[in-house]
Design a protein around this motif. Sequence first.
Motif, PDB file in Angstrom:
ATOM      1  N   GLY A 200       0.951  -0.915  -0.024  1.00 20.95           N
ATOM      2  CA  GLY A 200      -0.136  -0.088   0.080  1.00 20.95           C
ATOM      3  C   GLY A 200       0.737   1.167  -0.011  1.00 20.95           C
ATOM      4  N   GLU A 201       0.214   2.472  -0.027  1.00 15.80           N
ATOM      5  CA  GLU A 201       1.083   3.714  -0.140  1.00 15.80           C
ATOM      6  C   GLU A 201       1.191   4.702   1.047  1.00 15.80           C
ATOM      7  N   VAL A 202       0.572   3.981   2.268  1.00 18.78           N
ATOM      8  CA  VAL A 202       0.430   4.927   3.450  1.00 18.78           C
ATOM      9  C   VAL A 202       1.736   5.497   3.909  1.00 18.78           C
ATOM     10  N   LEU A 203       2.637   4.469   4.130  1.00 19.86           N
ATOM     11  CA  LEU A 203       3.897   4.686   4.612  1.00 19.86           C
ATOM     12  C   LEU A 203       4.715   5.669   3.832  1.00 19.86           C
ATOM     13  N   GLU A 204       4.693   5.291   2.416  1.00 19.07           N
ATOM     14  CA  GLU A 204       5.287   6.355   1.665  1.00 19.07           C
ATOM     15  C   GLU A 204       4.653   7.922   1.654  1.00 19.07           C
ATOM     16  N   ARG A 205       3.352   7.780   1.370  1.00 21.88           N
ATOM     17  CA  ARG A 205       2.794   9.302   1.716  1.00 21.88           C
ATOM     18  C   ARG A 205       3.167   9.972   3.034  1.00 21.88           C
ATOM     19  N   GLU A 206       3.163   9.150   4.044  1.00 20.45           N
ATOM     20  CA  GLU A 206       3.214   9.886   5.274  1.00 20.45           C
ATOM     21  C   GLU A 206       4.700   9.894   5.790  1.00 20.45           C
ATOM     22  N   ASN A 207       5.548   9.397   4.923  1.00 18.81           N
ATOM     23  CA  ASN A 207       7.120   9.357   5.303  1.00 18.81           C
ATOM     24  C   ASN A 207       7.600   8.757   6.329  1.00 18.81           C
ATOM     25  N   LYS A 208       6.906   7.824   6.542  1.00 20.88           N
ATOM     26  CA  LYS A 208       7.199   6.686   7.630  1.00 20.88           C
ATOM     27  C   LYS A 208       7.983   5.548   7.180  1.00 20.88           C
ATOM     28  N   SER A 209       8.898   5.001   7.988  1.00 21.92           N
ATOM     29  CA  SER A 209       9.941   3.981   7.779  1.00 21.92           C
ATOM     30  C   SER A 209       9.356   2.761   8.009  1.00 21.92           C
ATOM     31  N   ILE A 210       8.736   2.560   8.890  1.00 20.59           N
ATOM     32  CA  ILE A 210       8.042   1.198   9.328  1.00 20.59           C
ATOM     33  C   ILE A 210       6.696   1.288   9.689  1.00 20.59           C
ATOM     34  N   SER A 382       6.268   0.545   0.290  1.00 26.70           N
ATOM     35  CA  SER A 382       6.278  -0.047  -1.126  1.00 26.70           C
ATOM     36  C   SER A 382       6.131   1.288  -2.065  1.00 26.70           C
ATOM     37  N   ARG A 383       6.998   1.473  -2.743  1.00 25.71           N
ATOM     38  CA  ARG A 383       6.875   2.559  -3.758  1.00 25.71           C
ATOM     39  C   ARG A 383       5.519   2.606  -4.417  1.00 25.71           C
ATOM     40  N   GLY A 384       4.590   3.714  -4.420  1.00 25.89           N
ATOM     41  CA  GLY A 384       3.504   4.058  -5.138  1.00 25.89           C
ATOM     42  C   GLY A 384       2.414   2.952  -4.623  1.00 25.89           C
ATOM     43  N   GLY A 385       2.555   2.114  -3.623  1.00 25.35           N
ATOM     44  CA  GLY A 385       1.758   1.159  -3.176  1.00 25.35           C
ATOM     45  C   GLY A 385       1.318  -0.168  -4.106  1.00 25.35           C
ATOM     46  N   ILE A 386       2.298  -0.173  -5.018  1.00 19.40           N
ATOM     47  CA  ILE A 386       2.098  -1.164  -6.345  1.00 19.40           C
ATOM     48  C   ILE A 386       2.650  -2.489  -5.693  1.00 19.40           C
ATOM     49  N   SER A 387       1.862  -3.536  -5.931  1.00 17.36           N
ATOM     50  CA  SER A 387       2.311  -4.822  -5.485  1.00 17.36           C
ATOM     51  C   SER A 387       1.701  -5.928  -6.335  1.00 17.36           C
ATOM     52  N   HIS A 388       2.230  -7.129  -6.299  1.00 19.39           N
ATOM     53  CA  HIS A 388       1.480  -7.970  -7.151  1.00 19.39           C
ATOM     54  C   HIS A 388       1.697  -7.626  -8.713  1.00 19.39           C
ATOM     55  N   SER A 389       2.966  -7.033  -8.749  1.00 26.49           N
ATOM     56  CA  SER A 389       3.311  -6.754 -10.445  1.00 26.49           C
ATOM     57  C   SER A 389       4.712  -6.354 -10.306  1.00 26.49           C
ATOM     58  N   PRO A 390       5.286  -6.643 -11.579  1.00 21.78           N
ATOM     59  CA  PRO A 390       6.796  -6.327 -11.959  1.00 21.78           C
ATOM     60  C   PRO A 390       7.423  -5.169 -11.441  1.00 21.78           C
ATOM     61  N   ALA A 391       6.384  -4.306 -11.294  1.00 24.21           N
ATOM     62  CA  ALA A 391       6.528  -2.797 -10.580  1.00 24.21           C
ATOM     63  C   ALA A 391       6.765  -2.618  -9.203  1.00 24.21           C
ATOM     64  N   GLU A 392       6.565  -3.667  -8.556  1.00 23.16           N
ATOM     65  CA  GLU A 392       6.621  -3.541  -7.210  1.00 23.16           C
ATOM     66  C   GLU A 392       8.023  -3.501  -6.813  1.00 23.16           C
ATOM     67  N   PHE A 393       8.334  -2.329  -5.886  1.00 21.95           N
ATOM     68  CA  PHE A 393       9.633  -1.983  -5.496  1.00 21.95           C
ATOM     69  C   PHE A 393       9.810  -1.447  -3.919  1.00 21.95           C
ATOM     70  N   THR A 394      10.827  -1.614  -3.474  1.00 24.88           N
ATOM     71  CA  THR A 394      11.067  -1.001  -2.100  1.00 24.88           C
ATOM     72  C   THR A 394      12.383  -0.638  -2.109  1.00 24.88           C
ATOM     73  N   LYS A 395      12.581   0.543  -1.656  1.00 26.72           N
ATOM     74  CA  LYS A 395      14.257   1.039  -1.536  1.00 26.72           C
ATOM     75  C   LYS A 395      15.057   0.255  -0.772  1.00 26.72           C
ATOM     76  N   THR A 396      16.241   0.366  -1.237  1.00 28.29           N
ATOM     77  CA  THR A 396      17.218  -0.506  -0.441  1.00 28.29           C
ATOM     78  C   THR A 396      17.300  -0.131   1.024  1.00 28.29           C
ATOM     79  N   GLU A 397      17.258   1.151   1.006  1.00 21.73           N
ATOM     80  CA  GLU A 397      17.569   1.621   2.590  1.00 21.73           C
ATOM     81  C   GLU A 397      16.281   1.169   3.542  1.00 21.73           C
TER      82      GLU A 397
END
Length: 415
Positions: A200-210, A382-397
């Motif tokens: 989902g995109e909640v953490l990314e939108r709210e700039n939270k790490s965990i 998750s970047r953009g909240g995208i999952s179940h897709s080849p576009a699924e991505f999480t930054k290394t950090e």
Amino acid sequence: MMIEQPKMSALSEQVESMVEWLASHGGDGQGGVTRLLYDPSWRSAQKAIEAKMNELGLLPRYDDVGNLFGRLAGRDPQADVVLTGSHVDTVTGGGKYDGAYGIVAGLIAVDYLKTHYGPPLKPIEVVSLCEEEGSRFPLTYWGSGSITGAKNREAAVGVEDSAGVSLEEAMCEAGFGFGLHPRPERRDLECFIELHIEQGEVLERENKSIGLVSHIVGQRRYDITVYGESNHAGTTPMQWRRDALLTAAELIRVVINRAKADDEGLVATVGRMDVKPNVGNVIPREVTFSLDVRHGEAERIHAFCEECFREFEKLATEQGTNIEIHQWMDEPPVAMDRALGKTAEEIMEKEGVSFKKMTSGAGHDSQVFGTFCPTALLFVPSRGGISHSPAEFTKTEDLERGVRLLIDLLYKVAY
């Protein structure tokens, strides 16, 4: 406990390389990964993880449905097992982080703890759960359900994939189900800790790490069928029609509008529709559509559905149609363990990691373990909240930060 900072760059490289390593088993060359329960890519991945466990000094073993465990023995022979990991299977053409990240993180974390602190007081096991997604067979949580007793061999009887291969046949072909491995049921688990991408995109939108999950939502799923009458599209006046599709559209509007107006986080989805006779110049006589309703409180789900269904009956009567409501799933919300959550919270506050307490809108193996033993579910963004897709991505950090938290949490619980 603080992890020495000089190790962080090495840890970052390790998590990135191991994610890619596991993704190579079932990779389609286009960025997608497909590992369906008991298929060749699934078998290849489990064998690779087994070899990695051996390499890291963990004792690997399978159970009789294909769950794979890597054990780091504890100093207390009477202590129950601290279990961490996730599922190895994927959806068709899925991403490389879903499930796999939790397995990789568990292997890295336990290896780090063994190297720096020696054997734990309590045994730690990393699990690669055989199945969670339901991608090949119409059955989910086969791995965690078999461990907890929520699933058994009887549940697999008659279950087939789209090619007509039964789950029993596929399991035996993969080398399981013969009683050559221990039975999957466990009674020696102290707790289960799952690290997962948010999807989902909640953490990314709210700039939270965990994301610190307090509950996994309950789900109800229905098939709603509307019965009308087929007739000629050109010769039947509008006011005399019993149009099943028109009624279905009105019912769907009710669901979506009510869900949008809900201010308590409830979500409702209509994702599938079958129309009969599905001919362009014939008024539809029958329509079936799916309904998926989710919320963190079972009472709210029940109230929402009852309110919608009362309105459904009224609308159907007004339009001269009939409806049939078939409920086929009713999963209650599951609370994660407060004590484990509090420990994780204290670690993050001490180390200055930003986090958000949240409810998981997706199902995970943690909801099966959560009714069986103390369970913690932790998310990374998750970047953009995208999952179940080849576009699924999480930054290394972010991947690294999740592993660091898992190391600390396992240390607190097992050492």
